[in-house]
Design a protein around this motif. Sequence first.
Motif, PDB file in Angstrom:
ATOM      1  N   GLN A 127       8.771  -0.720   7.458  1.00 12.10           N
ATOM      2  CA  GLN A 127       8.043  -1.989   7.396  1.00 12.10           C
ATOM      3  C   GLN A 127       8.971  -3.137   7.003  1.00 12.10           C
ATOM      4  O   GLN A 127       8.844  -4.253   7.529  1.00 12.10           O
ATOM      5  CB  GLN A 127       6.896  -1.875   6.382  1.00 12.10           C
ATOM      6  N   ALA A 128       9.899  -2.892   6.100  1.00 12.49           N
ATOM      7  CA  ALA A 128      10.852  -3.932   5.703  1.00 12.49           C
ATOM      8  C   ALA A 128      11.744  -4.327   6.879  1.00 12.49           C
ATOM      9  O   ALA A 128      12.010  -5.519   7.103  1.00 12.49           O
ATOM     10  CB  ALA A 128      11.693  -3.445   4.526  1.00 12.49           C
ATOM     11  N   ALA A 129      12.209  -3.329   7.635  1.00 14.81           N
ATOM     12  CA  ALA A 129      13.031  -3.644   8.809  1.00 14.81           C
ATOM     13  C   ALA A 129      12.221  -4.402   9.851  1.00 14.81           C
ATOM     14  O   ALA A 129      12.731  -5.343  10.483  1.00 14.81           O
ATOM     15  CB  ALA A 129      13.601  -2.358   9.405  1.00 14.81           C
ATOM     16  N   GLY A 130      10.963  -4.002  10.044  1.00 19.12           N
ATOM     17  CA  GLY A 130      10.111  -4.737  10.973  1.00 19.12           C
ATOM     18  C   GLY A 130       9.853  -6.156  10.519  1.00 19.12           C
ATOM     19  O   GLY A 130       9.749  -7.079  11.341  1.00 19.12           O
ATOM     20  N   ASN A 159       6.167   8.045   2.409  1.00 14.10           N
ATOM     21  CA  ASN A 159       5.792   6.651   2.155  1.00 14.10           C
ATOM     22  C   ASN A 159       7.018   5.770   1.922  1.00 14.10           C
ATOM     23  O   ASN A 159       7.016   4.596   2.317  1.00 14.10           O
ATOM     24  CB  ASN A 159       4.851   6.581   0.951  1.00 14.10           C
ATOM     25  N   VAL A 160       8.061   6.317   1.296  1.00 14.42           N
ATOM     26  CA  VAL A 160       9.291   5.536   1.137  1.00 14.42           C
ATOM     27  C   VAL A 160       9.909   5.230   2.500  1.00 14.42           C
ATOM     28  O   VAL A 160      10.386   4.106   2.752  1.00 14.42           O
ATOM     29  CB  VAL A 160      10.282   6.284   0.229  1.00 14.42           C
ATOM     30  N   LEU A 205       0.826  -1.211   0.000  1.00 16.57           N
ATOM     31  CA  LEU A 205       0.000   0.000   0.000  1.00 16.57           C
ATOM     32  C   LEU A 205       0.862   1.263   0.000  1.00 16.57           C
ATOM     33  O   LEU A 205       0.580   2.222  -0.738  1.00 16.57           O
ATOM     34  CB  LEU A 205      -0.930  -0.019   1.212  1.00 16.57           C
ATOM     35  N   PHE A 206       1.896   1.281   0.834  1.00 15.35           N
ATOM     36  CA  PHE A 206       2.789   2.441   0.845  1.00 15.35           C
ATOM     37  C   PHE A 206       3.488   2.613  -0.499  1.00 15.35           C
ATOM     38  O   PHE A 206       3.658   3.740  -0.986  1.00 15.35           O
ATOM     39  CB  PHE A 206       3.834   2.292   1.958  1.00 15.35           C
ATOM     40  N   LEU A 207       3.901   1.498  -1.097  1.00 15.41           N
ATOM     41  CA  LEU A 207       4.566   1.568  -2.398  1.00 15.41           C
ATOM     42  C   LEU A 207       3.606   2.076  -3.469  1.00 15.41           C
ATOM     43  O   LEU A 207       4.016   2.846  -4.360  1.00 15.41           O
ATOM     44  CB  LEU A 207       5.102   0.184  -2.776  1.00 15.41           C
ATOM     45  N   SER A 208       2.349   1.706  -3.388  1.00 12.07           N
ATOM     46  CA  SER A 208       1.358   2.192  -4.355  1.00 12.07           C
ATOM     47  C   SER A 208       1.199   3.701  -4.259  1.00 12.07           C
ATOM     48  O   SER A 208       1.161   4.404  -5.283  1.00 12.07           O
ATOM     49  CB  SER A 208       0.015   1.494  -4.110  1.00 12.07           C
ATOM     50  N   VAL A 209       1.116   4.226  -3.044  1.00 14.57           N
ATOM     51  CA  VAL A 209       0.996   5.676  -2.867  1.00 14.57           C
ATOM     52  C   VAL A 209       2.232   6.380  -3.408  1.00 14.57           C
ATOM     53  O   VAL A 209       2.136   7.394  -4.116  1.00 14.57           O
ATOM     54  CB  VAL A 209       0.777   6.009  -1.378  1.00 14.57           C
ATOM     55  N   ALA A 210       3.414   5.848  -3.094  1.00 14.55           N
ATOM     56  CA  ALA A 210       4.653   6.488  -3.549  1.00 14.55           C
ATOM     57  C   ALA A 210       4.746   6.484  -5.077  1.00 14.55           C
ATOM     58  O   ALA A 210       5.144   7.490  -5.688  1.00 14.55           O
ATOM     59  CB  ALA A 210       5.860   5.775  -2.930  1.00 14.55           C
TER      60      ALA A 210
END
Length: 495
Positions: A248-251, A241-242, A215-220
């Motif tokens: 999120q990737a680190a989590g 968003n990036v 979802l964040f990648l879609s917004v970005a």
Amino acid sequence: MYFLHYMWLFMAFVVWPYTEAEVGEIDLNDLSEQQNSVQINKCCEENQVMIDRVCRLAELYNESVWIPQFYAEDGNKVKVKYFRYILGVPNCATTEQRPIYDLGNSEDKLNLLSDGQLKHVIHHEMYRDAMTGDPLLTNSYGLHDVITIPEIREPSFYIHSQNKYCMDKILMTSSNKTGQYALVCIPEVKINWRDTGFLMKKVLNPIFHAIAMILFLSVAIIYFILPTLRDLAGNIITTINVCLIVSQAAGLVRIFTEFSNHVSFMITDIILYISLLGAFFWLNSFGFYIWKTFKSRNVFLRVTDVRKYCYYSSVVWSCVVLMASMAICAHFLLDTGTTTYRKMKQFSSSILLDDVEQETIGWLGIAIFFTPIAFTFIINLFFYITTLKVIKRINIYGRIHYKLKGCFDLFMQMFLIMTLTWLFLLLSWLNFDGLLYAYVVVNLLQAILIFYVCIIRQSHVVFLLRKSCCYAEPLPTGEWGDEMTHMNGGNNYGY
């Protein structure tokens, strides 16, 4: 003659009553007990004890050697007539080793069973204090919380087989305390799919992280590829968003700890905190941009968005690098002795076990990372209140004012969403599984809500997507962003 007579009497009354079969039976039973004696795995040599996890001669430290005490399954002491030592550390094959300390006031108790197995009992009754707690005295797994919280649950236990552990006496020279030490093999994990903790932490949590990243990648991507959205506000939203994608990737990496070591785990923590810090600093710059533009007498007079974005980037990333450097230096130079360890959960067929200790950023470093975020809340509230007063005083709205008012509403919505998620992140560190489960859900809701307020709720963004994807029409371009498309007589779509 008399001598032979007395010898005959001695044989008749003393030796002969014990038949040959009876004498042989007594010797064989005793010999069988000695051969079948209980095997005890001792970590050091028989004349040595553990001195700070290193085998030393006991006489050099005026200490007695280890004398094992045996217990029954119910915890009562029992006597074992014969036992023998098997010296050396256990061979754990494919699994890892974990030290356990029983120093009297710890929650871990080591009971050596009469059959040679080791029963590790965890009482779960402990008051943790990150400032004074000693990981060797309070918890063998090294879990410490930022505040003192009593934890009282039913004791859990695990039994280690005879060849999967070694025990010995230990002396901690720093505190002059003696107790028992054990080096055990971590049991192989048997997943209980019906366990709520496993489902939330190991199944739903990574799935929710993956959905949030999408979802964040879609917004970005949408704010980056649409030309009329690549103004200063759009670039800031893309950068936020990036940053959230990186967090999120680190989590997601932190969820799977089986193949991680201490260094990589600490690196993921640092990346997570830096990305969160960058996201909130960019959100603060978004509020500053709206506040400054509304406070300006003429909103039409401004430098180009590209140059402004470069100015904002230099300030934001300089602050992020500065705060991150301070936090890392504080962790390695000032936070010695209070370094935190995260207790990772593993699951067996019947009980919940703990994984290997994972070193993380200390609480001093976390405070330096998160204190600026707390201050951004106050600054953003100032931007919101003062900008709202300016908006209420404006009687006539131009198209740029409508654009800025839409940015102001978007800023406030993102501010509320990110702030609530950050607060749930702090609450998830408390020793309560319900708060952790709540953060797992809130983390997904953050991505869904940001996608909604940035894409679906913005009618002009939906119009541009429909026009570019469904009708394949060329999109208007211009260096002033999509507010100038309105002023130049472009397509009329509302905000």
